[in-house]
Write an enzyme that holds these catalytic residues in place. Structure first.
Site, PDB file in Angstrom:
ATOM      1  N   GLY A  61       2.170   3.784   3.201  1.00 34.63           N
ATOM      2  CA  GLY A  61       3.468   3.942   2.548  1.00 34.63           C
ATOM      3  C   GLY A  61       3.588   5.075   1.552  1.00 34.63           C
ATOM      4  O   GLY A  61       2.969   6.117   1.692  1.00 34.63           O
ATOM      5  N   SER A  62       4.402   4.806   0.532  1.00 33.94           N
ATOM      6  CA  SER A  62       4.990   5.834  -0.318  1.00 33.94           C
ATOM      7  C   SER A  62       4.019   6.818  -0.960  1.00 33.94           C
ATOM      8  O   SER A  62       2.939   6.462  -1.407  1.00 33.94           O
ATOM      9  CB  SER A  62       5.784   5.169  -1.427  1.00 33.94           C
ATOM     10  OG  SER A  62       6.320   6.138  -2.289  1.00 33.94           O
ATOM     11  N   THR A  63       4.475   8.068  -1.014  1.00 35.19           N
ATOM     12  CA  THR A  63       3.674   9.115  -1.634  1.00 35.19           C
ATOM     13  C   THR A  63       3.917   9.217  -3.136  1.00 35.19           C
ATOM     14  O   THR A  63       3.276  10.019  -3.799  1.00 35.19           O
ATOM     15  CB  THR A  63       4.014  10.488  -1.028  1.00 35.19           C
ATOM     16  OG1 THR A  63       5.426  10.675  -1.131  1.00 35.19           O
ATOM     17  CG2 THR A  63       3.593  10.572   0.410  1.00 35.19           C
ATOM     18  N   VAL A  64       4.849   8.441  -3.690  1.00 36.85           N
ATOM     19  CA  VAL A  64       5.102   8.550  -5.123  1.00 36.85           C
ATOM     20  C   VAL A  64       4.248   7.565  -5.921  1.00 36.85           C
ATOM     21  O   VAL A  64       4.470   7.354  -7.096  1.00 36.85           O
ATOM     22  CB  VAL A  64       6.597   8.363  -5.483  1.00 36.85           C
ATOM     23  CG1 VAL A  64       7.423   9.528  -4.983  1.00 36.85           C
ATOM     24  CG2 VAL A  64       7.146   7.057  -4.961  1.00 36.85           C
TER      25      VAL A  64
END
Lengths: 140, 375
Positions: A61-64
């Site tokens: 999932g998310s790269t942040v």
């Protein structure tokens, strides 16, 4: 049993293993305030990763999510160390920032092994990511 | 990964530099890089306080290091001059602390997602850029070489002056593997659609019936990178590297597609990525044609550099009651959350506004956006 591994984030930790066979994102899958796994599609849902040696395949999932491990470390809800089958950049960078030892690609007698087959939740394990090894003691 | 003696020594240096070096080494290992290579410049994302929060702020402030290459930074959460129209005092002071921390490490406070308008980025240059729309622009339209860096790995590369040699730094990995035939679509809408249908490792080469301007290619790329895992594309007869590779056998023909449009806009926001001089001129022309002031909020976003160089255009646009903001954008500023439905001409803004700012979105071409603002 002692395994060699690839150092991603240096450091030493020992403690109780918590093993998941699912990919985990620290952003969304885990509650930062308590360290509880909240994603119900993960096999260790409802368990806390706080102060555990967390063993799981890789991230998702998310790269942040890079700062999440740093936040957990400051709130004292982070795992003591991470053992991955093969890690990925978000978790790797997050672990380095938060100074959480991270090791992956474990080998036994130079053969790549699957840590999920050799480590069970509750095992007492030692992670020396600085020297690049993991030791598993089944009697915890 | 092979490290030189000097590189090894960095791992033992002061703690910030050692940690940043550790990050580059870890990424090099993960991606199977054999060594580090020097970079020409770096571009850092994750600048808005809205996106990185106190943890990001404190980490940036803790850095005891200096960049060794040209380093620019992405937009902040507010216009540094007109901030009172956008954020509260607490946000302002946190955002200023982030900017001060970046200044301290030697970054230029460019606050734009279009660093390629600020200086000459050349074909073949190795870069370590974050910000997906800038990455895809540099790779595709300029022919420079950068992987998709994160804000943190871009800082690491800026301080070390190097990046692991893998991925798009290597020519073979830049080859297209799917041909996209598309008739005359709005480039931004097309990018939005194609990014969604491409598989994870697909690099597209487009075949168009007409030549696109650099601004149109910019919009196409920004949308592609927002909806897809795409960091480079080619266009037959148009982009600098397309001739270096064979045309792939796999083809996709785009006949048509729909973009959901379900709300009545109370804000029209243009400038994702930040507007070029030509795009500002286009907006001005559309406004001048109608000769009336806007009836809905019309906000334009550009870099302070471009705005300062084109003061006359900016003043004329503002005489139609449109607002021109610098240093920030609709995606990274919290102000956007005060609106219900935001109309955009950007496939990237269309993707991120609902996710990051929780607003409804409506898509239209630049012409349609200006028309909506006027009526």
């Amino acid at each position: 049993m002692k395994f060699r591994g690839r150092t991603i984030s240096k450091g030493y930790a020992e403690g109780e293993a918590l093993v998941s066979s699912n990919n985990i994102s620290f952003l969304g899958d885990v509650d930062v305030e308590t360290g509880m796994v909240v994603a119900d599609d993960i096999d260790i849902a409802g368990k806390s990763i706080k102060n555990k040696i967390l063993v799981f395949p890789s991230g998702r999932g998310s790269t942040v999510g890079t700062y999440v491990l740093l936040r957990m470390k400051k709130k004292n809800t982070a795992p003591k160390a991470i053992v991955n089958v093969e890690t990925e950049p978000i978790i790797a960078v997050g672990a380095i920032l938060a100074e959480i030892p991270l090791i992956d690609k474990l080998t036994f007698k130079s053969e790549l092994i699957d840590p999920l087959k050799y480590i069970k939740s509750g095992d007492y394990i030692v992670v020396n990511a600085t020297e690049g090894w993991v030791e598993v003691n089944e009697d915890c | 990964m092979h490290l030189t003696k000097d590189e090894e020594a960095l791992l033992e240096s002061n703690s910030s530099v050692a940690k940043l070096m550790e990050i580059l080494v870890a990424l090099g290992k993960i991606y199977g890089a054999e060594r580090l290579i020097p970079i020409h410049s770096s571009h850092i994302s994750g600048i808005s306080y809205q996106n990185i929060g106190d943890e990001g702020l404190e980490w940036l402030e803790s850095l005891n290091a200096k960049v060794v290459v040209k380093t620019t930074v992405n937009p902040a959460g507010m216009d540094l001059v007109k901030w009172e129209a956008m954020v509260d005092k607490d946000f302002y002071s946190k955002q200023i602390r982030i900017i001060k921390a970046l200044e301290k490490i030697g970054a230029e406070i460019s606050l734009t997602c279009t660093p390629y308008y600020l200086y000459d980025v050349k074909f073949g240059m190795h870069l370590a850029w974050a910000e997906s729309s800038a990455i895809i622009y540099a790779n595709s339209i300029i022919g420079a070489r950068t992987n998709r860096e994160s804000g943190i790995s871009a800082i690491a590369s800026a301080v070390i002056g190097k990046t692991p040699y893998y991925g798009l730094h290597i020519k073979e990995n830049r080859a297209p593997n799917v041909l996209i035939k598309a008739a005359n679509f709005d480039p931004s809408a097309l990018g939005y659609h194609v990014g969604r249908i491409l598989k994870h490792d697909q690099i597209p080469i487009f075949r168009f019936e007409k030549t696109l301007s650099k601004d149109e290619l910019k919009s196409l790329g920004a949308a592609l990178a927002a909806t897809g895992n795409v960091a480079i594309f080619h266009v037959e007869n148009q982009t600098p590297e397309w001739k270096n590779f064979e045309i792939p056998k796999e083809k996709i023909e785009i006949d048509g597609f729909e973009i959901k449009n379900e709300c009545e806009p109370d804000l029209i926001a243009i400038g994702c990525p930040h507007l070029s001089k030509d795009e500002l001129l286009q907006v001005l022309k559309l406004l001048e044609k109608e000769k009336k002031t806007v009836k809905r909020e019309l906000w334009l976003f550009t870099s302070r550099y471009v705005a300062n160089k084109n003061k006359e255009i900016v003043e004329k646009i503002e005489s139609f009651n449109a607002k021109v903001f610098c240093d920030t954008c609709m995606v990274v500023s919290p102000i956007t959350e005060k609106f219900e439905c935001v109309m955009v001409n950007s496939g990237k803004a269309l993707t991120y506004l609902p996710k990051l700012r929780g607003v409804k979105v409506k898509f239209g071409s630049l012409k349609e956006c200006i028309k909506t603002a006027l009526n």
